[in-house]
Design an enzyme around this catalytic site. Sequence first.
Site, PDB file in Angstrom:
ATOM      1  N   ARG A  59       0.841  -1.205   0.000  1.00 25.23           N
ATOM      2  CA  ARG A  59       0.000   0.000   0.000  1.00 25.23           C
ATOM      3  C   ARG A  59       0.872   1.249   0.000  1.00 25.23           C
ATOM      4  O   ARG A  59       0.542   2.256  -0.629  1.00 25.23           O
ATOM      5  CB  ARG A  59      -0.939  -0.003   1.216  1.00 25.23           C
ATOM      6  CG  ARG A  59      -2.007  -1.075   1.134  1.00 25.23           C
ATOM      7  CD  ARG A  59      -2.937  -1.042   2.337  1.00 25.23           C
ATOM      8  NE  ARG A  59      -3.743   0.187   2.360  1.00 25.23           N
ATOM      9  CZ  ARG A  59      -4.502   0.530   3.410  1.00 25.23           C
ATOM     10  NH1 ARG A  59      -4.511  -0.222   4.505  1.00 25.23           N
ATOM     11  NH2 ARG A  59      -5.227   1.630   3.376  1.00 25.23           N
ATOM     12  N   ASN A  96      -8.091   8.876   6.470  1.00 28.04           N
ATOM     13  CA  ASN A  96      -7.188   8.323   5.458  1.00 28.04           C
ATOM     14  C   ASN A  96      -5.756   8.310   5.960  1.00 28.04           C
ATOM     15  O   ASN A  96      -5.349   9.178   6.750  1.00 28.04           O
ATOM     16  CB  ASN A  96      -7.270   9.147   4.166  1.00 28.04           C
ATOM     17  CG  ASN A  96      -8.674   9.167   3.597  1.00 28.04           C
ATOM     18  OD1 ASN A  96      -9.488   8.294   3.907  1.00 28.04           O
ATOM     19  ND2 ASN A  96      -8.991  10.192   2.811  1.00 28.04           N
ATOM     20  N   HIS A 113      -6.475   7.926  11.944  1.00 26.94           N
ATOM     21  CA  HIS A 113      -6.138   6.503  11.785  1.00 26.94           C
ATOM     22  C   HIS A 113      -4.668   6.311  11.455  1.00 26.94           C
ATOM     23  O   HIS A 113      -4.264   5.252  10.989  1.00 26.94           O
ATOM     24  CB  HIS A 113      -7.017   5.868  10.692  1.00 26.94           C
ATOM     25  CG  HIS A 113      -8.444   5.713  11.114  1.00 26.94           C
ATOM     26  ND1 HIS A 113      -9.460   5.451  10.224  1.00 26.94           N
ATOM     27  CD2 HIS A 113      -9.033   5.811  12.327  1.00 26.94           C
ATOM     28  CE1 HIS A 113     -10.609   5.367  10.880  1.00 26.94           C
ATOM     29  NE2 HIS A 113     -10.380   5.598  12.159  1.00 26.94           N
ATOM     30  N   THR A 181     -17.038   9.469   3.087  1.00 25.71           N
ATOM     31  CA  THR A 181     -16.916   8.409   4.089  1.00 25.71           C
ATOM     32  C   THR A 181     -18.254   7.697   4.219  1.00 25.71           C
ATOM     33  O   THR A 181     -19.306   8.306   4.154  1.00 25.71           O
ATOM     34  CB  THR A 181     -16.438   8.958   5.450  1.00 25.71           C
ATOM     35  OG1 THR A 181     -16.317   7.871   6.378  1.00 25.71           O
ATOM     36  CG2 THR A 181     -17.369  10.016   6.010  1.00 25.71           C
ATOM     37  N   ALA A 224     -16.240  13.405  -5.598  1.00 27.19           N
ATOM     38  CA  ALA A 224     -15.676  14.464  -4.735  1.00 27.19           C
ATOM     39  C   ALA A 224     -15.011  15.574  -5.552  1.00 27.19           C
ATOM     40  O   ALA A 224     -15.098  16.749  -5.181  1.00 27.19           O
ATOM     41  CB  ALA A 224     -14.662  13.839  -3.773  1.00 27.19           C
TER      42      ALA A 224
HETATM   43  N1  APR Z   1     -16.184  10.721  -4.579  1.00 31.88           N
HETATM   44  C1  APR Z   1     -16.792  10.863  -3.370  1.00 31.88           C
HETATM   45  N2  APR Z   1     -17.101   9.817  -2.563  1.00 31.88           N
HETATM   46  C2  APR Z   1     -16.768   8.585  -3.005  1.00 31.88           C
HETATM   47  C3  APR Z   1     -16.139   8.356  -4.255  1.00 31.88           C
HETATM   48  C4  APR Z   1     -15.833   9.495  -5.048  1.00 31.88           C
HETATM   49  N3  APR Z   1     -15.238   9.378  -6.236  1.00 31.88           N
HETATM   50  N4  APR Z   1     -15.957   7.010  -4.394  1.00 31.88           N
HETATM   51  C5  APR Z   1     -16.453   6.428  -3.282  1.00 31.88           C
HETATM   52  N5  APR Z   1     -16.954   7.370  -2.456  1.00 31.88           N
HETATM   53  C6  APR Z   1     -17.597   7.193  -1.149  1.00 31.88           C
HETATM   54  C7  APR Z   1     -18.427   5.940  -1.023  1.00 31.88           C
HETATM   55  O1  APR Z   1     -19.763   6.212  -1.440  1.00 31.88           O
HETATM   56  C8  APR Z   1     -18.358   5.677   0.490  1.00 31.88           C
HETATM   57  O2  APR Z   1     -19.329   6.472   1.156  1.00 31.88           O
HETATM   58  O3  APR Z   1     -16.542   7.046  -0.210  1.00 31.88           O
HETATM   59  C9  APR Z   1     -16.985   6.212   0.867  1.00 31.88           C
HETATM   60  C10 APR Z   1     -15.958   5.099   1.074  1.00 31.88           C
HETATM   61  O4  APR Z   1     -16.381   4.370   2.208  1.00 31.88           O
HETATM   62  P1  APR Z   1     -15.338   3.341   2.847  1.00 31.88           P
HETATM   63  O5  APR Z   1     -14.730   2.534   1.757  1.00 31.88           O
HETATM   64  O6  APR Z   1     -16.058   2.660   3.975  1.00 31.88           O
HETATM   65  O7  APR Z   1     -14.171   4.261   3.422  1.00 31.88           O
HETATM   66  P2  APR Z   1     -14.165   5.046   4.787  1.00 31.88           P
HETATM   67  O8  APR Z   1     -15.519   5.586   5.128  1.00 31.88           O
HETATM   68  O9  APR Z   1     -13.044   6.010   4.718  1.00 31.88           O
HETATM   69  O10 APR Z   1     -13.766   3.888   5.850  1.00 31.88           O
HETATM   70  C11 APR Z   1     -13.539   4.311   7.196  1.00 31.88           C
HETATM   71  O11 APR Z   1     -12.737   2.096   7.753  1.00 31.88           O
HETATM   72  O12 APR Z   1     -11.475   0.272   7.192  1.00 31.88           O
HETATM   73  C12 APR Z   1     -11.504   1.405   7.961  1.00 31.88           C
HETATM   74  O13 APR Z   1      -9.623   2.556   8.684  1.00 31.88           O
HETATM   75  C13 APR Z   1     -10.395   2.321   7.556  1.00 31.88           C
HETATM   76  O14 APR Z   1     -10.395   4.724   7.536  1.00 31.88           O
HETATM   77  C14 APR Z   1     -11.113   3.587   7.102  1.00 31.88           C
HETATM   78  C15 APR Z   1     -12.444   3.484   7.794  1.00 31.88           C
END
Ligand code: APR
Length: 236
Positions: A59, A96, A113, A181, A224
């Site tokens: 990663r 992130n 994190h 998120t 985004a």
């Molecule tokens: N633009 C905006 N939002 C987006 C895009 C994009 N191009 N692509 C995906 N998303 C959104 C999705 O709809 C979802 O709501 O980003 C979010 C990603 O969600 P996750 O994959 O669950 O990521 P995240 O919310 O950051 O996870 C939280 O979980 O595994 C742990 O530590 C890890 O920090 C992470 C935490």
Amino acid sequence: MARYENIVILTGAGVSAESGLGTFRDEGGLWAKFDPMKLATPEAFEADPDTVLGFYNARRANLADAKANAAHFALAELEQNWMLDGRANYLLVTQNIDDLHEQAGSAGLLHMHGELLKTRCTRCGHLFSDREDMTRERPCPGCGKAGGLRPHVVWFGEMPLGLDQIYAALDRCDLFVAVGTSGTVYPAAGFVAEARRGGAHTVELTLEPGEISDLFEETHYGPATEVVPHWVRGLG
Ligand code: APR
């Protein structure tokens, strides 16, 4: 539009998706390919350090040519304007572990994190910026001993970083914005409720509605790189 003084922004993997870094729970996301319980927990590291270190080395290498996108730059620009306007407080909390907010120039930034480009020694606690591979054989630049290096990343079951500062900022904020998120992992998923308790206006900017979307007073859906710059430009 109201003039806000104290803003807290929470970002997740969605803000970095268009920079080519995968998200976790979308179609084909990281946790669809790898089992987080085998790679992102202290127990997994204890049981099989080489596999866990290999996963984070991959990663880390993948991050080498990732570039900040228009959403990261829009948030950095918002911060600069916020401070130039003499407004009181700006805090960007990111879940992130990439360095794209830094690349875009964000300063008031808190990695709750941890950070993929930092390595920590479990023997002496030495914490240092690092783009090299972590191995059991590599000696710590602090204590000189091998066998203690790990990524400075918060694993499942470990305490996120900076929570005191985050909750203090949430209690005082009048504007809370969640960007990209899914709202599935606590404590971050609970921040919007905390901000609402303090009377803040709440905004969600993400690709599609997620688990906590109905807690936001204002929502804008889409990539985004489109939704964030547009929202920042429209902010009073
Ligand atoms: N633009 C905006 N939002 C987006 C895009 C994009 N191009 N692509 C995906 N998303 C959104 C999705 O709809 C979802 O709501 O980003 C979010 C990603 O969600 P996750 O994959 O669950 O990521 P995240 O919310 O950051 O996870 C939280 O979980 O595994 C742990 O530590 C890890 O920090 C992470 C935490």
